[in-house]
Motif scaffolding. Structure first.
Motif, PDB file in Angstrom:
ATOM      1  N   CYS A  35     -12.894  -5.179 -10.352  1.00 16.60           N
ATOM      2  CA  CYS A  35     -13.114  -4.035  -9.475  1.00 16.60           C
ATOM      3  C   CYS A  35     -13.109  -2.720 -10.235  1.00 16.60           C
ATOM      4  O   CYS A  35     -12.613  -2.633 -11.354  1.00 16.60           O
ATOM      5  CB  CYS A  35     -12.009  -3.968  -8.423  1.00 16.60           C
ATOM      6  SG  CYS A  35     -12.188  -5.150  -7.104  1.00 16.60           S
ATOM      7  N   CYS A  39     -11.620   0.888  -5.840  1.00 15.61           N
ATOM      8  CA  CYS A  39     -11.855  -0.151  -4.831  1.00 15.61           C
ATOM      9  C   CYS A  39     -10.698  -0.211  -3.828  1.00 15.61           C
ATOM     10  O   CYS A  39      -9.527  -0.184  -4.194  1.00 15.61           O
ATOM     11  CB  CYS A  39     -12.042  -1.518  -5.466  1.00 15.61           C
ATOM     12  SG  CYS A  39     -12.540  -2.770  -4.266  1.00 15.61           S
ATOM     13  N   SER A  41      -9.814  -2.679  -2.156  1.00 16.34           N
ATOM     14  CA  SER A  41      -9.249  -4.021  -2.004  1.00 16.34           C
ATOM     15  C   SER A  41      -7.737  -3.991  -2.236  1.00 16.34           C
ATOM     16  O   SER A  41      -7.204  -3.042  -2.780  1.00 16.34           O
ATOM     17  CB  SER A  41      -9.918  -4.991  -2.979  1.00 16.34           C
ATOM     18  OG  SER A  41      -9.661  -4.588  -4.304  1.00 16.34           O
ATOM     19  N   CYS A  66     -17.143  -7.428  -7.779  1.00 14.40           N
ATOM     20  CA  CYS A  66     -16.655  -7.275  -6.406  1.00 14.40           C
ATOM     21  C   CYS A  66     -17.772  -6.739  -5.531  1.00 14.40           C
ATOM     22  O   CYS A  66     -18.493  -5.822  -5.909  1.00 14.40           O
ATOM     23  CB  CYS A  66     -15.470  -6.323  -6.400  1.00 14.40           C
ATOM     24  SG  CYS A  66     -14.973  -5.781  -4.765  1.00 14.40           S
ATOM     25  N   CYS A  69     -16.748  -2.788  -4.080  1.00 14.21           N
ATOM     26  CA  CYS A  69     -16.921  -1.595  -4.919  1.00 14.21           C
ATOM     27  C   CYS A  69     -18.129  -1.739  -5.836  1.00 14.21           C
ATOM     28  O   CYS A  69     -18.385  -0.885  -6.664  1.00 14.21           O
ATOM     29  CB  CYS A  69     -15.651  -1.320  -5.720  1.00 14.21           C
ATOM     30  SG  CYS A  69     -15.194  -2.653  -6.840  1.00 14.21           S
TER      31      CYS A  69
HETATM   32 ZN   LIG Z   1     -13.716  -4.085  -5.693  1.00 20.00          ZN
END
Ligand SMILES: [Zn+2]
Length: 185
Positions: A35, A39, A41, A66, A69
Protein backbone atom coordinates in the motif's frame (compact mmCIF):
# COMPACT_ATOMS: atom_id res chain seq x y z
CA UNK A 1 15.22 -0.88 -2.52
CA UNK A 2 14.13 -1.80 1.01
CA UNK A 3 14.03 0.82 3.74
CA UNK A 4 13.93 0.71 7.50
CA UNK A 5 10.61 0.83 9.26
CA UNK A 6 11.30 3.95 11.31
CA UNK A 7 8.95 5.51 13.85
CA UNK A 8 8.39 8.34 11.39
CA UNK A 9 7.23 5.90 8.70
CA UNK A 10 5.02 4.01 11.14
CA UNK A 11 3.39 7.29 12.06
CA UNK A 12 2.83 8.12 8.40
CA UNK A 13 1.10 4.76 7.90
CA UNK A 14 -1.04 5.07 11.03
CA UNK A 15 -2.10 8.60 10.13
CA UNK A 16 -2.59 7.86 6.39
CA UNK A 17 -0.25 10.73 5.67
CA UNK A 18 -0.49 11.54 1.99
CA UNK A 19 2.70 13.59 2.00
CA UNK A 20 4.68 10.34 2.29
CA UNK A 21 3.09 8.72 -0.76
CA UNK A 22 6.00 9.63 -3.00
CA UNK A 23 8.56 8.35 -0.54
CA UNK A 24 7.73 4.73 0.16
CA UNK A 25 5.33 1.79 -0.05
CA UNK A 26 4.62 -0.66 2.73
CA UNK A 27 4.04 -4.34 2.14
CA UNK A 28 2.23 -6.62 4.57
CA UNK A 29 3.35 -10.22 4.76
CA UNK A 30 0.05 -11.61 6.07
CA UNK A 31 -2.09 -10.16 3.29
CA UNK A 32 0.61 -10.20 0.63
CA UNK A 33 -0.47 -6.72 -0.46
CA UNK A 34 1.44 -3.46 -0.61
CA UNK A 35 0.00 0.00 0.00
CA UNK A 36 0.77 3.68 -0.11
CA UNK A 37 1.15 5.35 3.29
CA UNK A 38 -2.11 7.22 2.74
CA UNK A 39 -4.13 4.03 2.22
CA UNK A 40 -7.20 3.87 4.44
CA UNK A 41 -6.84 0.13 4.89
CA UNK A 42 -6.54 -1.31 8.39
CA UNK A 43 -3.32 -0.43 10.24
CA UNK A 44 -1.09 -3.49 9.90
CA UNK A 45 0.83 -5.35 12.55
CA UNK A 46 4.23 -3.74 12.05
CA UNK A 47 6.03 -7.03 12.67
CA UNK A 48 4.81 -8.10 9.22
CA UNK A 49 5.63 -4.89 7.38
CA UNK A 50 8.38 -4.32 4.83
CA UNK A 51 9.10 -0.89 3.41
CA UNK A 52 10.02 -0.40 -0.24
CA UNK A 53 10.99 2.72 -2.15
CA UNK A 54 9.39 1.59 -5.42
CA UNK A 55 6.22 -0.29 -6.30
CA UNK A 56 8.28 -2.45 -8.67
CA UNK A 57 10.42 -3.62 -5.77
CA UNK A 58 7.35 -4.76 -3.87
CA UNK A 59 6.01 -6.49 -7.00
CA UNK A 60 9.35 -8.24 -7.53
CA UNK A 61 9.25 -9.41 -3.92
CA UNK A 62 5.93 -11.08 -4.73
CA UNK A 63 3.46 -8.60 -3.24
CA UNK A 64 0.28 -7.59 -5.00
CA UNK A 65 -0.88 -4.00 -5.44
CA UNK A 66 -3.76 -2.72 -3.31
CA UNK A 67 -7.01 -1.94 -5.11
CA UNK A 68 -7.94 0.86 -2.73
CA UNK A 69 -4.85 3.04 -2.91
CA UNK A 70 -3.84 1.76 -6.36
CA UNK A 71 -0.32 1.23 -5.11
CA UNK A 72 0.58 -0.57 -8.33
CA UNK A 73 -0.18 2.57 -10.35
CA UNK A 74 -0.60 1.53 -13.95
CA UNK A 75 0.40 -2.01 -13.17
CA UNK A 76 -3.02 -2.58 -11.61
CA UNK A 77 -4.75 -3.47 -14.84
CA UNK A 78 -7.80 -1.47 -15.78
CA UNK A 79 -9.15 -4.69 -17.27
CA UNK A 80 -9.34 -6.23 -13.84
CA UNK A 81 -11.18 -3.27 -12.40
CA UNK A 82 -13.56 -3.09 -15.35
CA UNK A 83 -14.38 -6.77 -14.99
CA UNK A 84 -15.47 -5.99 -11.44
CA UNK A 85 -17.62 -3.15 -12.76
CA UNK A 86 -19.14 -5.54 -15.30
CA UNK A 87 -19.92 -8.04 -12.61
CA UNK A 88 -21.60 -5.35 -10.54
CA UNK A 89 -23.72 -4.27 -13.51
CA UNK A 90 -24.67 -7.88 -14.29
CA UNK A 91 -25.91 -8.35 -10.75
CA UNK A 92 -27.77 -5.05 -10.65
CA UNK A 93 -29.07 -4.34 -14.17
CA UNK A 94 -32.65 -4.80 -13.00
CA UNK A 95 -32.27 -1.90 -10.54
CA UNK A 96 -32.30 1.74 -11.55
CA UNK A 97 -28.60 2.28 -12.32
CA UNK A 98 -27.00 5.60 -13.14
CA UNK A 99 -23.42 6.37 -14.10
CA UNK A 100 -22.99 8.06 -10.72
CA UNK A 101 -24.35 5.13 -8.73
CA UNK A 102 -22.15 2.66 -10.61
CA UNK A 103 -19.10 4.88 -10.18
CA UNK A 104 -19.76 5.34 -6.48
CA UNK A 105 -20.12 1.64 -5.98
CA UNK A 106 -16.91 0.94 -7.87
CA UNK A 107 -14.86 3.61 -6.06
CA UNK A 108 -14.38 5.94 -8.97
CA UNK A 109 -15.58 9.21 -10.45
CA UNK A 110 -18.22 9.06 -13.19
CA UNK A 111 -15.78 10.64 -15.59
CA UNK A 112 -13.02 8.12 -14.94
CA UNK A 113 -15.39 5.15 -15.07
CA UNK A 114 -16.93 6.33 -18.33
CA UNK A 115 -13.53 6.87 -19.96
CA UNK A 116 -11.85 3.64 -18.85
CA UNK A 117 -14.92 1.47 -19.47
CA UNK A 118 -15.25 2.81 -23.00
CA UNK A 119 -11.54 2.34 -23.67
CA UNK A 120 -11.71 -1.31 -22.68
CA UNK A 121 -15.21 -2.39 -23.73
CA UNK A 122 -15.77 -0.07 -26.69
CA UNK A 123 -19.11 1.07 -25.25
CA UNK A 124 -20.03 3.26 -22.28
CA UNK A 125 -21.20 1.78 -18.97
CA UNK A 126 -24.77 2.89 -19.59
CA UNK A 127 -24.76 1.46 -23.11
CA UNK A 128 -23.57 -1.77 -21.53
CA UNK A 129 -26.42 -1.67 -19.00
CA UNK A 130 -28.91 -1.14 -21.81
CA UNK A 131 -27.39 -3.90 -23.94
CA UNK A 132 -27.60 -6.32 -21.04
CA UNK A 133 -31.22 -5.39 -20.37
CA UNK A 134 -32.21 -5.94 -23.97
CA UNK A 135 -30.43 -9.30 -24.13
CA UNK A 136 -32.29 -10.43 -21.01
CA UNK A 137 -35.56 -9.09 -22.37
CA UNK A 138 -35.08 -11.08 -25.57
CA UNK A 139 -34.67 -14.24 -23.51
CA UNK A 140 -37.78 -13.52 -21.46
CA UNK A 141 -39.78 -12.77 -24.61
CA UNK A 142 -38.88 -16.06 -26.24
CA UNK A 143 -38.71 -18.34 -23.22
CA UNK A 144 -41.64 -17.09 -21.14
CA UNK A 145 -45.25 -15.98 -21.52
CA UNK A 146 -44.79 -13.01 -19.21
CA UNK A 147 -46.57 -9.82 -20.26
CA UNK A 148 -44.27 -7.37 -22.01
CA UNK A 149 -44.64 -4.69 -19.35
CA UNK A 150 -43.62 -7.24 -16.73
CA UNK A 151 -40.54 -8.16 -18.74
CA UNK A 152 -39.62 -4.48 -18.96
CA UNK A 153 -39.89 -4.24 -15.22
CA UNK A 154 -37.76 -7.36 -14.72
CA UNK A 155 -34.93 -5.90 -16.75
CA UNK A 156 -35.02 -2.55 -15.02
CA UNK A 157 -37.10 -0.48 -17.46
CA UNK A 158 -40.35 0.14 -15.62
CA UNK A 159 -41.89 2.49 -18.16
CA UNK A 160 -43.57 0.30 -20.80
CA UNK A 161 -43.34 2.73 -23.71
CA UNK A 162 -39.73 3.50 -22.85
CA UNK A 163 -39.02 -0.23 -22.83
CA UNK A 164 -40.60 -0.57 -26.23
CA UNK A 165 -38.58 2.36 -27.61
CA UNK A 166 -35.26 1.14 -26.25
CA UNK A 167 -35.96 -2.36 -27.50
CA UNK A 168 -36.85 -1.13 -30.96
CA UNK A 169 -33.70 0.94 -31.18
CA UNK A 170 -31.64 -2.23 -30.77
CA UNK A 171 -33.74 -4.71 -32.70
CA UNK A 172 -35.65 -2.54 -35.15
CA UNK A 173 -38.81 -4.25 -33.97
CA UNK A 174 -41.00 -3.89 -30.92
CA UNK A 175 -40.98 -6.48 -28.13
CA UNK A 176 -44.26 -7.98 -29.33
CA UNK A 177 -43.06 -8.21 -32.94
CA UNK A 178 -39.89 -9.83 -31.69
CA UNK A 179 -41.84 -12.35 -29.64
CA UNK A 180 -44.17 -13.21 -32.52
CA UNK A 181 -41.33 -13.83 -34.99
CA UNK A 182 -39.17 -15.79 -32.62
CA UNK A 183 -42.08 -17.67 -31.14
CA UNK A 184 -43.22 -18.90 -34.54
CA UNK A 185 -39.99 -20.73 -35.21
ZN1 LIG B 1 -3.82 0.23 -0.05
Amino acid sequence: MMLQLTEERKKAIVENDKSYDDQFFYAVKTTNIFCRPSCKSRVPNFDNVTIFTQAEDALKAGYRPCKHCKSGGNSLPDEEWISHVEMYIKENYSNPLTLTSIAEHCHSSSYHLHRVFKKIKGITPLEYVQQLRIEKAEKYLVQTDLPIQEIGRLVGITNASRFSTVFKEKNSQTPSQFRKRRGNK
